[in-house]
Design a protein around this motif. Sequence first.
Motif, PDB file in Angstrom:
ATOM      1  N   VAL A 200       0.830  -1.200   0.000  1.00 20.14           N
ATOM      2  CA  VAL A 200       0.000   0.000   0.000  1.00 20.14           C
ATOM      3  C   VAL A 200       0.869   1.256   0.000  1.00 20.14           C
ATOM      4  CG1 VAL A 200      -1.791   1.272   1.226  1.00 20.14           C
ATOM      5  CG2 VAL A 200      -1.795  -1.229   1.270  1.00 20.14           C
ATOM      6  N   ARG A 201       0.481   2.234  -0.823  1.00 17.97           N
ATOM      7  CA  ARG A 201       1.102   3.557  -0.799  1.00 17.97           C
ATOM      8  C   ARG A 201       0.093   4.523  -0.184  1.00 17.97           C
ATOM      9  NH1 ARG A 201       5.770   3.379  -4.251  1.00 17.97           N
ATOM     10  NH2 ARG A 201       6.257   5.424  -3.392  1.00 17.97           N
ATOM     11  N   SER A 202       0.466   5.187   0.885  1.00 16.97           N
ATOM     12  CA  SER A 202      -0.451   6.096   1.562  1.00 16.97           C
ATOM     13  C   SER A 202      -0.645   7.366   0.739  1.00 16.97           C
ATOM     14  CB  SER A 202       0.084   6.458   2.943  1.00 16.97           C
ATOM     15  OG  SER A 202       1.222   7.300   2.836  1.00 16.97           O
ATOM     16  N   LYS A 203      -1.745   8.069   1.005  1.00 15.63           N
ATOM     17  CA  LYS A 203      -1.997   9.331   0.315  1.00 15.63           C
ATOM     18  C   LYS A 203      -0.930  10.355   0.659  1.00 15.63           C
ATOM     19  CE  LYS A 203      -6.998   8.622   0.129  1.00 15.63           C
ATOM     20  NZ  LYS A 203      -8.326   9.085   0.575  1.00 15.63           N
ATOM     21  N   ASP A 204      -0.479  10.359   1.909  1.00 18.85           N
ATOM     22  CA  ASP A 204       0.584  11.279   2.303  1.00 18.85           C
ATOM     23  C   ASP A 204       1.857  11.008   1.511  1.00 18.85           C
ATOM     24  OD1 ASP A 204      -1.339  11.976   4.142  1.00 18.85           O
ATOM     25  OD2 ASP A 204       0.052  12.036   5.845  1.00 18.85           O
ATOM     26  N   GLU A 205       2.204   9.742   1.393  1.00 19.03           N
ATOM     27  CA  GLU A 205       3.423   9.366   0.664  1.00 19.03           C
ATOM     28  C   GLU A 205       3.309   9.756  -0.803  1.00 19.03           C
ATOM     29  OE1 GLU A 205       6.108   5.352  -0.228  1.00 19.03           O
ATOM     30  OE2 GLU A 205       4.145   5.194   0.759  1.00 19.03           O
ATOM     31  N   ARG A 226      -4.092  15.612   0.232  1.00 21.72           N
ATOM     32  CA  ARG A 226      -4.664  14.264   0.080  1.00 21.72           C
ATOM     33  C   ARG A 226      -5.791  14.255  -0.933  1.00 21.72           C
ATOM     34  NH1 ARG A 226      -4.393  15.094   5.738  1.00 21.72           N
ATOM     35  NH2 ARG A 226      -2.487  14.171   6.610  1.00 21.72           N
ATOM     36  N   VAL A 256      -6.240   4.389   4.293  1.00 19.12           N
ATOM     37  CA  VAL A 256      -4.781   4.297   4.146  1.00 19.12           C
ATOM     38  C   VAL A 256      -4.322   4.923   2.833  1.00 19.12           C
ATOM     39  CG1 VAL A 256      -2.774   2.774   4.155  1.00 19.12           C
ATOM     40  CG2 VAL A 256      -4.799   2.175   5.499  1.00 19.12           C
ATOM     41  N   GLY A 257      -4.689   4.293   1.715  1.00 19.75           N
ATOM     42  CA  GLY A 257      -4.216   4.792   0.432  1.00 19.75           C
ATOM     43  C   GLY A 257      -4.606   3.866  -0.711  1.00 19.75           C
TER      44      GLY A 257
END
Length: 267
Positions: A200-205, A226, A256-257
């Motif tokens: 998973v890639r988070s929205k923040d990342e 985001r 999460v993302g």
Amino acid sequence: MRAVEGDCVVVIEDDDGIRELIGAVLSQLGLEVIAVSNGLDGVAQVEARHPVLVTVDVTMPGIDGFETAKRIRAISNAYIIMLTARDEEIDALQGLGAGADDYVLKPFRSRELRARAEAMLRRPRVVERPVTGSIEVSFEGTADEAPPAERPSTGSGVLRHNGVVLNSDTHIVERDGDELDLTRSEFELLQALLTSGRSVRSKDELARLLRGDGYVLNPYVGDADRRGVEVHIGNLRKKLADNATSPYLIETVRGVGYRLAARRDRG
């Protein structure tokens, strides 16, 4: 950092003082500056000069910045930075939806604008000709296989999953053999997800990824950032004909993302 010789930026801003300031800041990056005061002239300059970067003021006489960005995006893959005095989240989202890659609120600090422009110019440029000898990397293994998460490589490589093929050398994306017209931000989000596989890639990342490695002035990621990622992902899904409720490529992990959907036989 210095831009490649011959690169230019088109500055579209109706305020004389701000237009001169933007031009002075971006010329420090080695960019030739073409400055105009309205959207129609800006679109014409983009079509004639093929800039690497465009800044667009939101509020201008004639066509506004949103319409200007749409027209530019239809003819160019240049990075677009929207500049606006409006701090409403909907304005930022509308700008991203029009094809902008980033937005800056007025009044802005010169070093912040320069940092954002530098971050964009560090991203891979579009290659005009095919590059031979690329290495194919396929994530079409079992559904449970999860390649390690990492920032996408800018080297040779072809990423494949469920009928989508991304070539990092040519910046070409195809779905079932049909070439897709993606913005640079959409391309980079797709590349990040393909590289990460089922991780998973988070929205923040992803928001920080779109800012670029050199963006250090404001590591904080807010709701608008985001939502910007969500807008880009939504536009990407439309172009990929990917249904969010039953995705074949981009899967939402609530709270999460995003991650790559499991491998499937699409016939």
